[in-house]
Design an enzyme around this catalytic site. Structure first.
Site, PDB file in Angstrom:
ATOM      1  CD  GLU A   1     -20.019 -59.677  -1.824  1.00 10.58           C
ATOM      2  OE1 GLU A   1     -18.735 -59.035  -2.454  1.00 10.58           O
ATOM      3  OE2 GLU A   1     -19.803 -60.503  -0.853  1.00 10.58           O
TER       4      GLU A   1
ATOM      5  CG  HIS B   1      -9.645 -60.806  -2.990  1.00  9.59           C
ATOM      6  ND1 HIS B   1     -10.508 -61.263  -3.963  1.00  9.59           N
ATOM      7  CD2 HIS B   1     -10.245 -60.056  -1.986  1.00  9.59           C
ATOM      8  CE1 HIS B   1     -11.550 -61.223  -3.560  1.00  9.59           C
ATOM      9  NE2 HIS B   1     -11.382 -60.146  -2.430  1.00  9.59           N
TER      10      HIS B   1
ATOM     11  CG  ASP C   1     -16.881 -59.724  -5.350  1.00  5.25           C
ATOM     12  OD1 ASP C   1     -16.607 -60.225  -6.341  1.00  5.25           O
ATOM     13  OD2 ASP C   1     -16.653 -60.285  -4.445  1.00  5.25           O
TER      14      ASP C   1
ATOM     15  CB  CYS D   1     -16.914 -52.184   2.650  1.00  5.37           C
ATOM     16  SG  CYS D   1     -17.874 -53.729   2.135  1.00  5.37           S
TER      17      CYS D   1
HETATM   18  C1  PEP Z   1     -16.247 -56.117  -2.409  1.00  4.54           C
HETATM   19  O1  PEP Z   1     -16.463 -57.047  -3.312  1.00  4.54           O
HETATM   20  O2  PEP Z   1     -16.444 -55.149  -2.792  1.00  4.54           O
HETATM   21  C2  PEP Z   1     -15.889 -56.470  -1.141  1.00  4.54           C
HETATM   22  C3  PEP Z   1     -15.601 -55.512  -0.409  1.00  4.54           C
HETATM   23  O3  PEP Z   1     -15.397 -57.787  -0.809  1.00  4.54           O
HETATM   24  P1  PEP Z   1     -14.155 -58.341  -1.370  1.00  4.54           P
HETATM   25  O4  PEP Z   1     -13.440 -57.470  -2.205  1.00  4.54           O
HETATM   26  O5  PEP Z   1     -13.481 -59.091  -0.228  1.00  4.54           O
HETATM   27  O6  PEP Z   1     -14.418 -59.488  -2.298  1.00  4.54           O
HETATM   28 MG    MG Z   2     -16.794 -59.237  -2.557  1.00  6.04          MG
END
Ligand code: PEP
Ligand code: MG
Length: 597
Positions: A453, A207, A477, A524
């Site tokens: 995910e 993140h 994830d 996403c």
């Molecule tokens: C992901 O896991 O791809 C996602 C979009 O969520 P985050 O990166 O916030 O875990």
């Molecule tokens: Mg995620």
């Protein structure tokens, strides 16, 4: 890691270090070594009855510091060559300073004796110890003073829960060098003032990396020995595209990187011209390109990059860098602002996804951060369904914002149909409650979607498609869980591969389930914003991608060069492969052919 000391450089010699480039762009500026910053420490005299609680608070900070150091030590053990030993010794010395040492006993006694607050007691104790060491005139002990100060700073940071507020006071264009930078730290960085950052630890799609890309801050992680080689104020170059950090660059090196920086900015400007052209393939298939929103500043970027909606709003930042929780009205104001700001384009709000590397102070106890495997623990939807007050407050704010324009609610880390059912019941209950309070809620409640995910969710996507109104595939994830690779661990970053056949099959399973049920599906995760993967995703049948707004023009450019029939054909060939490197070659080859046509 490569280290070249160039002859004839500055007094210190040019040093080139290589790590993992996590956010593209070039920064050139004075180094600011984050972990050695001045910390804002106030002084309070406590009431007699509060002394025991203060001593306990100090003991907790010591325990937390020990846990952090042990964790760092485990990770340092995997550093190459001498770096592992060097960093290991240092961390051992820090651990020893926290084990019933003169420092910890001294602070504890000082709190009891002087009734001062713990952070001030740490500060005074450190100064006293430093004075004592300096008086001994022993070079070895003098070197230890620095270590004591570093340990003291860690204790104070843990006591005041304010990791890096000093970022606000940096010199213009400063480059932050630190052991580790958390997503919460990154959220405090102002890209107009800060050049970029480089760290010893950290992986590719953590993140922190996503946040850095959102802010357009060039960044490199995974550089062992970084802090030993740098000094505060030394000139540093960061190239976030190649993963290079240069300390004390020669004048000609600075010139080279200045001109690369100009090329980078020029390329962005050219791409920005694509804003108004549609994202349509050669065979005239329209692709929806939406924006992921990590921080509020990105709303303007989403609009200026021509996003057709917000495909993922990570609501976590509302909860970071504070000791309390945001209330319903505060959340409502924010969500409604986004919905209005997007002027009728749909906004997908994800409910709180904390745990793993994102941990608000106010939920530190609740989310099981100290569990053996926090990434597999009480996080995301699991925490929301357990702590209904937290969840209901967020749902209420979202439902109220649905009056202001099209809005969808997205649930993170779904692994079972029951979680979607329970979340829907919660949403209906909250809607009834709002109506009783006389607050308007749209007659038909917002669509409720599931993040795909968790590998089990992708495999059983057909079961989830009967309960969810839409899917959003979180490949960050999904890759982490499918391949058992911690996405924020630099030591296994080379194994983190979205092109693994297992990952591709999981994505395919989710897409097929959504298409069969006729529910919308998007991607996403970070691969959605990387043009290298666009043909692959379109070839798998995806028509909606959501990404950090800055990447929209690059992906649009790629889409306009693609033919979906050819991409699907190449995808079928790719799905027959067993080896990720062969898959990469087939994809890259397809990309080159399409580019040169
Ligand atoms: C992901 O896991 O791809 C996602 C979009 O969520 P985050 O990166 O916030 O875990
Ligand atoms: Mg995620």
């Amino acid at each position: 890691m490569r280290t070249d000391a160039a002859p004839g450089g500055s007094e210190h010699g040019e040093q080139t270090l290589t790590g993992i480039g996590i956010s593209p762009g070039i920064a050139i500026g004075p180094a600011y070594i984050g972990d050695r910053a001045e910390l804002p420490v106030g002084e309070r005299v406590l009431a007699e009855r509060d002394i025991d609680a203060e001593r306990a608070r100090f003991a907790d900070a010591v325990a937390l510091s020990v846990r952090q150091l042990r964790n760092l030590k485990l990770r340092a053990a995997a550093l190459p060559g001498e770096a592992a030993e060097e960093v290991g010794y240092l961390l051992d010395a820090h651990l020893a300073m926290l084990a019933n040492s003169r420092l910890t006993r001294g602070v504890d006694q000082r709190i009891a004796r002087t009734r001062l607050n713990a952070e001030r007691a740490v500060q005074i104790e450190i100064d006293e110890l430093a004075k004592g060491f300096a008086a001994m005139r022993d070079p070895y002990l003098a070197a230890r003073i620095d270590d004591i100060r570093v340990v003291g700073a860690r204790l104070i940071r843990n006591l005041i829960h304010q990791p890096y507020t000093a970022y606000a006071k940096l010199a213009e264009g400063a480059v932050i060098l630190a052991e580790e930078v958390t997503p919460a730290d990154t959220a405090l960085m102002d890209p107009r003032r800060i050049g970029g950052f480089a760290t010893v630890f950290g992986g590719t799609d953590s993140h922190t990396a996503i946040m850095a890309r959102a802010l357009g801050l060039p960044a490199v992680t995974g550089i062992p020995g970084l802090l030993e080689r740098a000094r505060n104020e030394a000139t540093v170059v960061i190239d976030g595209s190649s993963g290079t950090v240069i300390i004390d660059p020669l004048p000609e090196t600075i010139e080279t990187f200045q001109s690369r920086r100009e090329d980078f900015v020029r390329e962005r400007r050219v791409l920005a011209r694509l804003r108004r052209v549609p994202a349509v393939t050669r065979d005239e298939i329209e692709i929806r390109l939406e924006a992921n929103l990590e921080l509020p500043v990105e709303l303007g970027q989403a609009l200026s990059c021509g996003a057709t909606g917000l495909g993922l709003v990570r609501t976590e930042f509302l909860f970071l860098n504070r000791n309390d929780l945001p209330g319903e009205d505060e959340q409502y104001e924010f969500y409604a602002g986004l919905v209005r700001g997007m002027g009728g384009r749909p906004v997908t709000l994800r409910t709180l996804d904390v745990g793993g590397d994102k941990l608000p102070e106010a939920l530190a106890g609740a989310s099981g951060a100290d569990a053996a495997n926090p990434a597999l623990g009480l996080r995301a939807i699991r925490l929301s369904l357990k702590d209904r007050r937290l969840f209901d407050t967020q749902l209420a704010a979202m439902l109220r914002a649905a009056n202001d324009g099209p809005l969808r609610v997205l649930l993170p880390m779904i692994s079972h149909v029951d979680e979607i059912r329970r979340a829907r019941e919660a949403m209906e209950q909250v809607a009834r409650r709002l109506r009783r309070r006389g607050l308007g809620v749209p007659r038909s409640l917002p669509p409720l979607g599931a993040m795909i995910e968790v590998p089990g969710a992708a495999l059983a996507a057909d079961t989830l498609a009967g309960e969810a109104d839409f899917f959003a595939i979180g490949t960050n994830d999904l890759v982490q869980y499918a391949l058992a690779i911690d996405r924020s661990d630099e030591r296994v970053a080379h194994l983190y591969n979205p092109l693994h056949p297992g990952v591709l099959r999981l994505i395919q399973s989710a897409v097929e389930a959504a298409l069969r049920r006729n529910i919308p599906i998007s991607v996403c995760g970070e691969i959605a914003g990387d043009p290298r993967y666009t043909a692959l995703l379109l070839g798998l049948g995806l028509r909606e991608l959501s990404m950090t707004p800055r990447n929209i023009p690059r992906v649009k450019q790629r889409i306009r060069n693609l033919d979906t029939v050819a991409a699907a054909r190449r995808m079928r060939a790719i799905m027959d492969q067993s080896d990720a490197s062969r898959i990469a070659a087939l994809l890259d080859d397809f990309n080159t052919i399409a580019e040169t046509r």
